[in-house]
Write an enzyme that holds these catalytic residues in place. Structure first.
Site, PDB file in Angstrom:
ATOM      1  N   SER A 177      69.018  48.773 -50.000  1.00  0.00           N
ATOM      2  CA  SER A 177      68.496  47.411 -50.111  1.00  0.00           C
ATOM      3  C   SER A 177      67.471  47.164 -49.021  1.00  0.00           C
ATOM      4  O   SER A 177      67.653  47.592 -47.869  1.00  0.00           O
ATOM      5  CB  SER A 177      69.621  46.386 -49.982  1.00  0.00           C
ATOM      6  OG  SER A 177      69.101  45.069 -49.888  1.00  0.00           O
ATOM      7  N   TYR A 212      77.743  43.071 -47.036  1.00  0.00           N
ATOM      8  CA  TYR A 212      76.922  43.784 -48.016  1.00  0.00           C
ATOM      9  C   TYR A 212      75.821  44.570 -47.308  1.00  0.00           C
ATOM     10  O   TYR A 212      75.602  45.752 -47.595  1.00  0.00           O
ATOM     11  CB  TYR A 212      76.320  42.791 -49.005  1.00  0.00           C
ATOM     12  CG  TYR A 212      75.322  43.405 -49.960  1.00  0.00           C
ATOM     13  CD1 TYR A 212      75.746  44.165 -51.042  1.00  0.00           C
ATOM     14  CD2 TYR A 212      73.955  43.239 -49.773  1.00  0.00           C
ATOM     15  CE1 TYR A 212      74.838  44.746 -51.919  1.00  0.00           C
ATOM     16  CE2 TYR A 212      73.043  43.809 -50.638  1.00  0.00           C
ATOM     17  CZ  TYR A 212      73.479  44.560 -51.706  1.00  0.00           C
ATOM     18  OH  TYR A 212      72.574  45.137 -52.557  1.00  0.00           O
TER      19      TYR A 212
END
Length: 254
Positions: free
Chosen positions: A147, A160
């Site tokens: 990400s 996350y």
């Protein structure tokens, strides 16, 4: 001849979103694609149907990556699906795309959510690689989905981002370890992509515009934007690229 003709590719979390886009792209390039899903059986079969309607080959198989026996279940289901098609158990490409999100800020965090995210986002891909090494052919490809949030402070979902940071450090370590077999290991780092994962953050045109503004190209990404880069990384054109994280964020917060 298609770039991936005769190859077998596994895409985890391929029932929707980026995973579905990757499955469709690799099948379009000629691979037999194993479409893994954790919970969305109907959506996984929709992915398979889309691939087949476009002239490709795919099948769906199930494994809940949060469970303690996830890796055993994963490979047993994969082997069964490959055997039904007269293939396997060897494969050429593994795309670790499956992920869970939603940890929230530090004061919202619970141990249960922490354990779930690390089980799915970190433990599962690492042990899927470990168990799959005797099946992954020499010269194979591994792509991990990270990400762009790891490159900036992202307190909105602290756990996350921690899991994706682990993916970022795992990737070059595996690349060096597997290099003697000609296996390349890379990751891609998407920014905001229009998928179910962030649908709760773009319920109005204003919210969608705010997310799009994080990219210098001023739009949300699409699954195809990411899938096309993965398609390149697993092809022979990317044979000299390994241990890298490719930003596919549209210039996230430049």
């Amino acid at each position: 001849m298609s770039a991936l003709a005769g190859k077998t590719a596994i895409v985890t979390g391929a029932s929707r979103g980026i995973g579905r886009g990757i499955a469709e792209r690799l099948a379009g390039d000629g691979a037999l694609v194993a479409v893994h899903y954790g919970h969305s059986e109907a959506a996984a079969h929709e992915t398979v149907r889309a691939v087949e309607e476009a002239g490709g080959r795919a099948f769906a198989f199930h494994a809940d990556l949060e469970k303690p026996d996830a890796v055993d279940t994963f490979y047993a289901a994969l082997d069964a699906g490959l055997a039904e098609r007269g293939a396997g158990p060897e494969f050429d490409i593994l795309v670790n795309n499956a992920a869970a999100s939603g940890s929230g800020r530090i004061h919202e965090l619970t141990a249960e959510v922490f354990d779930r995210l690390f089980a799915i986002n970190v433990k599962a891909p690492l042990f899927l690689v470990q168990r799959g090494l005797d099946r992954l052919r020499d010269g194979g490809r591994i792509v991990n989905v990270s990400s762009a949030a790891t490159k900036r402070a992202f307190p909105e979902s602290v756990t996350y981002v921690m899991t994706k940071g682990a993916v970022d450090t795992m990737t070059p370590a595996l690349a060096k370890e597997l290099a003697p077999r000609g296996i390349t290991v890379n990751s891609v780092a998407p920014g905001y992509v229009a998928t179910d994962m962030n649908a709760h953050r773009r319920t109005t045109p204003e919210e969608s515009a705010a997310l799009a503004a994080h990219s210098v190209l001023n739009r949300l990404g699409t699954p195809a934007d990411v899938a096309d880069v993965v398609g390149f990384l697993v092809s022979d054109d990317a044979r000299w690229i390994t241990g890298q994280c490719v930003d596919v964020s549209g210039g996230y917060k430049l």
